[in-house]
Design an enzyme around this catalytic site. Structure first.
Site, PDB file in Angstrom:
ATOM      1  N   ARG A  24     -11.124 -91.334  24.507  1.00 23.35           N
ATOM      2  CA  ARG A  24     -12.215 -90.651  23.797  1.00 23.35           C
ATOM      3  C   ARG A  24     -11.643 -89.579  22.865  1.00 23.35           C
ATOM      4  NH1 ARG A  24     -14.300 -86.544  26.189  1.00 23.35           N
ATOM      5  NH2 ARG A  24     -14.751 -87.484  28.214  1.00 23.35           N
ATOM      6  N   TYR A  55     -30.404 -91.062   2.042  1.00 19.74           N
ATOM      7  CA  TYR A  55     -30.444 -92.223   2.931  1.00 19.74           C
ATOM      8  C   TYR A  55     -31.520 -91.973   4.002  1.00 19.74           C
ATOM      9  CZ  TYR A  55     -29.273 -95.258   6.810  1.00 19.74           C
ATOM     10  OH  TYR A  55     -29.363 -96.137   7.849  1.00 19.74           O
ATOM     11  N   ASP A 115     -22.111 -87.840   0.665  1.00 20.85           N
ATOM     12  CA  ASP A 115     -22.213 -89.191   1.209  1.00 20.85           C
ATOM     13  C   ASP A 115     -21.814 -90.146   0.079  1.00 20.85           C
ATOM     14  OD1 ASP A 115     -22.971 -91.714   2.086  1.00 20.85           O
ATOM     15  OD2 ASP A 115     -24.849 -91.051   3.013  1.00 20.85           O
ATOM     16  N   LYS A 161     -20.559-100.320   5.900  1.00 18.04           N
ATOM     17  CA  LYS A 161     -20.864-100.909   4.601  1.00 18.04           C
ATOM     18  C   LYS A 161     -19.577-101.431   3.945  1.00 18.04           C
ATOM     19  CE  LYS A 161     -24.873 -99.424   5.901  1.00 18.04           C
ATOM     20  NZ  LYS A 161     -25.488 -98.177   5.470  1.00 18.04           N
TER      21      LYS A 161
HETATM   22  C1  LIG Z   1     -26.004 -97.094   6.040  1.00 19.69           C
HETATM   23  C2  LIG Z   1     -25.892 -95.739   5.444  1.00 19.69           C
HETATM   24  C3  LIG Z   1     -25.743 -94.608   6.260  1.00 19.69           C
HETATM   25  C4  LIG Z   1     -25.782 -94.681   7.785  1.00 19.69           C
HETATM   26  O1  LIG Z   1     -24.741 -95.414   8.323  1.00 19.69           O
HETATM   27  P1  LIG Z   1     -24.862 -96.281   9.697  1.00 19.69           P
HETATM   28  O2  LIG Z   1     -23.485 -96.826   9.824  1.00 19.69           O
HETATM   29  O3  LIG Z   1     -25.920 -97.290   9.484  1.00 19.69           O
HETATM   30  O4  LIG Z   1     -25.201 -95.326  10.785  1.00 19.69           O
HETATM   31  C5  LIG Z   1     -25.601 -93.378   5.636  1.00 19.69           C
HETATM   32  N1  LIG Z   1     -25.619 -93.255   4.288  1.00 19.69           N
HETATM   33  C6  LIG Z   1     -25.764 -94.322   3.477  1.00 19.69           C
HETATM   34  C7  LIG Z   1     -25.776 -94.115   2.005  1.00 19.69           C
HETATM   35  C8  LIG Z   1     -25.915 -95.609   4.022  1.00 19.69           C
HETATM   36  O5  LIG Z   1     -26.083 -96.648   3.208  1.00 19.69           O
END
Ligand SMILES: *Cc1c(COP(=O)(O)O)cnc(C)c1O
Length: 371
Positions: free
Chosen positions: A47, A99, A170, A195
């Site tokens: 962890r 998001y 982000d 992603k």
């Molecule tokens: C998908 C996404 C997230 C969240 O990520 P997860 O892996 O689904 O928890 C945050 N910001 C953006 C722009 C995203 O497309």
């Protein structure tokens, strides 16, 4: 080293005496101590750290030109670690087109803990009016989900520095390949590695990368290690494997995304196309300045109402109707129905994640779906 080379070599932390060329998956949760109580292998308990996560964090640090990275079990837990590290009662400025999952997190889990203003961050000159005594953070998301708005990272960074605020970005839609927020003045960059970094729609993950190791970053590291929302060694292995082809996948997503955007922009059944690479995009000049490519993300408004948009989504064959983005397979989504009744997303908007299929096949598919 260049991105291609970092992506392939920086994450191979190989210790083994067995001659592995790629780093094996270390499933052990615990690691030997020596006579003096030390940890000769550099790890104590998985962890806290483990060889695969350390390798992943190293390559992500280098790709975003940061000082350190923390990998998490999802993008949402990465963002949550940052919000948890803020002092309760703090005020943060976040984008209106944030998001959806983060907006939900801030409005539910952090309700009564953090004060939040969701504003249009593309209007940089309007930001200072929202800064208060207890403001500590500006969170930008660029390109934004799902409207593909572009925020000028360097300009917001100048405001953040003037008021001694932290700036987090982000950068999921751009990936570490096409945008380097830390070099533009951000303090922390966040990615959902589910992603583009993962890129194959088969692993969930998130990451924060910091420009400098400071007290705030130590808080985040503590939340990761003691909170325990960490990716498994197998998740880290998959992400490292994916990262090796990130640059080449992104080139393909860029080419296909731009070609589809141009095609749809000229289609009589399409009202508008949101893609930062199109000269018609309101922040196209800023996008050109701060990004070296555009990924495969675009949103379009279909002429007519929400029903018309849903018909298109149901009629395409190569684009899977599913949420998420950034994978090799093309995905399409009627966004408003995913976000629910409170959504501000237009009912006739569809979000497209253009994959790596042949562009002619993708365009033909839209051609038949729009007739
Ligand atoms: C998908 C996404 C997230 C969240 O990520 P997860 O892996 O689904 O928890 C945050 N910001 C953006 C722009 C995203 O497309």
């Amino acid at each position: 080293m260049h991105t291609e080379t970092i992506a392939i070599h920086a994450g191979n932390l190989i210790h083994s005496a067995t001659g592995d060329v790629t780093q094996p998956i270390s499933l052990s949760t615990t690691f030997f101590r020596d006579e003096n109580g030390g940890y000769p292998g550099g790890h104590m308990y998985s962890r806290v750290s483990n060889p695969n996560r350390s390798a992943l964090e190293k390559v992500l640090t280098m790709l975003d030109k940061g000082a350190d990275a923390c990998a998490f079990s999802s993008g949402n837990t990465a963002g949550m670690a940052l919000f948890q590290a803020l002092t309760p009662g703090s005020h943060i400025i976040a984008p209106d087109d944030m998001y959806w999952g983060f907006k939900k997190q801030l409005l539910s889990i952090f309700k009564g803990i953090l004060e939040i203003d969701f504003i249009d961050l593309t209007a940089v000159e309007g930001i200072e009016a929202y800064i208060k005594e207890n403001t500590v953070l500006i969170w930008v998301e660029t390109p934004s989900n799902p409207l593909l708005k572009i925020t000028d990272i360097a300009a917001v960074s100048a405001i953040a520095k003037k008021h001694q605020l932290m700036l987090a970005c982000d950068s999921t839609f751009a990936s570490p390949c096409f945008q380097q927020p830390l070099l533009l003045g951000a303090d922390i960059v966040m990615h959902s590695s589910t992603k583009y970094i993962g890129g194959h729609s088969d692993v969930l993950g998130g990451v924060l990368v910091t420009a400098v190791q400071n007290e705030f970053w130590e808080k985040i590291r503590n939340i990761q290690q003691v909170g325990g929302a960490v990716p498994s060694p197998f998740d880290c292995f998959l992400l490292l494997r994916s990262l090796k082809t990130l640059t080449y996948r992104m080139k393909g997503h860029h080419d296909n995304g731009l070609a589809l955007a141009h095609y749809l922009e000229n289609h009589p059944k399409i009202e508008a196309v949101y893609h930062p690479g199109l000269p018609s995009h309101p922040q196209h000049e800023i996008a050109k300045k701060q990004m070296s490519g555009y990924s495969g993300m675009l949103s379009v408004l279909v002429k007519g109402d929400g029903e018309n948009a849903r018909k298109v989504v149901n009629k395409v064959k190569l684009f899977a109707q599913a949420t998420s983005l950034g994978g090799v397979e093309s995905l399409i989504e009627h966004r408003a129905s995913v976000e629910g009744p409170d959504t501000k997303t237009p009912q006739n908007l569809i979000r497209i994640s253009v994959g790596l299929e042949h562009i002619d096949d993708l365009i033909s598919d839209f051609e038949q779906a729009l007739t």
